[in-house]
Design an enzyme around this catalytic site. Structure first.
Site, PDB file in Angstrom:
ATOM      1  N   HIS A   1       0.842  -1.193   0.000  1.00 36.77           N
ATOM      2  CA  HIS A   1       0.000   0.000   0.000  1.00 36.77           C
ATOM      3  C   HIS A   1       0.882   1.250   0.000  1.00 36.77           C
ATOM      4  O   HIS A   1       1.751   1.404   0.841  1.00 36.77           O
ATOM      5  CB  HIS A   1      -0.901  -0.009   1.229  1.00 36.77           C
ATOM      6  CG  HIS A   1      -1.838   1.142   1.306  1.00 36.77           C
ATOM      7  ND1 HIS A   1      -2.373   1.565   2.490  1.00 36.77           N
ATOM      8  CD2 HIS A   1      -2.345   1.958   0.354  1.00 36.77           C
ATOM      9  CE1 HIS A   1      -3.167   2.597   2.276  1.00 36.77           C
ATOM     10  NE2 HIS A   1      -3.161   2.855   0.985  1.00 36.77           N
TER      11      HIS A   1
ATOM     12  N   ASP B   1      -4.910   3.896  -4.690  1.00 35.18           N
ATOM     13  CA  ASP B   1      -4.989   4.328  -3.295  1.00 35.18           C
ATOM     14  C   ASP B   1      -6.136   5.321  -3.115  1.00 35.18           C
ATOM     15  O   ASP B   1      -6.182   6.353  -3.779  1.00 35.18           O
ATOM     16  CB  ASP B   1      -3.663   4.969  -2.891  1.00 35.18           C
ATOM     17  CG  ASP B   1      -3.500   5.083  -1.392  1.00 35.18           C
ATOM     18  OD1 ASP B   1      -4.523   5.069  -0.669  1.00 35.18           O
ATOM     19  OD2 ASP B   1      -2.354   5.180  -0.941  1.00 35.18           O
TER      20      ASP B   1
ATOM     21  N   TYR C   1      10.690  12.605 -13.084  1.00 37.06           N
ATOM     22  CA  TYR C   1      11.871  11.727 -13.100  1.00 37.06           C
ATOM     23  C   TYR C   1      12.309  11.378 -11.676  1.00 37.06           C
ATOM     24  O   TYR C   1      12.610  10.223 -11.371  1.00 37.06           O
ATOM     25  CB  TYR C   1      13.044  12.389 -13.827  1.00 37.06           C
ATOM     26  CG  TYR C   1      12.878  12.577 -15.312  1.00 37.06           C
ATOM     27  CD1 TYR C   1      12.038  11.783 -16.071  1.00 37.06           C
ATOM     28  CD2 TYR C   1      13.587  13.573 -15.967  1.00 37.06           C
ATOM     29  CE1 TYR C   1      11.902  11.966 -17.441  1.00 37.06           C
ATOM     30  CE2 TYR C   1      13.462  13.767 -17.340  1.00 37.06           C
ATOM     31  CZ  TYR C   1      12.618  12.964 -18.070  1.00 37.06           C
ATOM     32  OH  TYR C   1      12.484  13.147 -19.421  1.00 37.06           O
TER      33      TYR C   1
ATOM     34  N   MET D   1       2.942  13.085 -16.557  1.00 36.12           N
ATOM     35  CA  MET D   1       4.004  14.042 -16.817  1.00 36.12           C
ATOM     36  C   MET D   1       3.414  15.253 -17.540  1.00 36.12           C
ATOM     37  O   MET D   1       2.730  15.101 -18.553  1.00 36.12           O
ATOM     38  CB  MET D   1       5.110  13.425 -17.675  1.00 36.12           C
ATOM     39  CG  MET D   1       6.281  14.384 -17.906  1.00 36.12           C
ATOM     40  SD  MET D   1       7.540  13.717 -19.020  1.00 36.12           S
ATOM     41  CE  MET D   1       8.310  12.516 -17.970  1.00 36.12           C
TER      42      MET D   1
ATOM     43  N   TYR E   1       4.800  12.149 -24.004  1.00 33.34           N
ATOM     44  CA  TYR E   1       4.081  12.365 -22.741  1.00 33.34           C
ATOM     45  C   TYR E   1       3.170  11.209 -22.357  1.00 33.34           C
ATOM     46  O   TYR E   1       2.209  11.390 -21.610  1.00 33.34           O
ATOM     47  CB  TYR E   1       3.326  13.699 -22.760  1.00 33.34           C
ATOM     48  CG  TYR E   1       4.274  14.864 -22.848  1.00 33.34           C
ATOM     49  CD1 TYR E   1       4.971  15.306 -21.736  1.00 33.34           C
ATOM     50  CD2 TYR E   1       4.510  15.495 -24.073  1.00 33.34           C
ATOM     51  CE1 TYR E   1       5.869  16.352 -21.813  1.00 33.34           C
ATOM     52  CE2 TYR E   1       5.414  16.536 -24.173  1.00 33.34           C
ATOM     53  CZ  TYR E   1       6.092  16.963 -23.040  1.00 33.34           C
ATOM     54  OH  TYR E   1       6.983  17.996 -23.136  1.00 33.34           O
TER      55      TYR E   1
END
Length: 157
Positions: free
Chosen positions: A22, A69, A118, A79, A136
């Protein structure tokens, strides 16, 4: 071939997704992303491959097995386009549809600046590289939990 498992989820990817806990993160990236060098710094330490498909299809496969989550505001990130953070290229719009479908609700991607992406990717559990070069097509997903129903004390079903 396994029943009810997306055929893109090879043994290495299934192992990584099952091993994640998790809050661990998985990166899905395109052919332009420095997948090998970034993956060497992740928990898994090597890049996983999903060649021959684009990021949206990879997102569908991953989210068929990975719960997102629900305890954080942004379990899905993308990105940003350099110089235009609000721009959503076609590959990101297509991936957004896959996320919304998997979650059965709208779950907008959180934008992440390129160099911040990154750095965050280096902290991920693993990197899964696709073989497509659409710009992208890079995403980060945070693993959630699937709570089992309570059973009688000491018993299992």
């Amino acid at each position: 071939m396994l029943k009810n498992i997306d055929p893109l989820l090879n043994a290495d990817i299934l192992y990584a997704l099952a091993s994640m806990g998790h809050g661990d993160e998985v990166v899905i990236c395109n052919a332009h992303f420095p997948a090998d060098s970034v993956a060497r710094q992740t928990v898994l330490g090597r890049v996983l491959r999903m060649d021959g498909v684009g990021a949206p299809r990879a997102v569908r496969a991953i989210l068929s097995a990975l719960p997102l989550d629900t305890f954080v505001d942004d379990p899905a990130g993308r990105m940003e386009v350099v110089g235009d953070a609000s721009n959503l290229p076609a590959v990101q719009r297509e991936a957004q549809r896959e996320v919304d479908e998997a979650e059965q609700r709208a779950m907008p991607f959180a934008p992440i600046e390129r160099f911040a992406f990154y750095e965050r990717a280096k902290q991920a559990y693993c990197v899964i590289a696709t073989g497509k070069a659409r710009g992208y097509g890079c995403f980060i997903f945070k693993k959630g939990v699937m709570l089992a129903p309570d059973t009688a004390e000491g018993g299992t079903r």
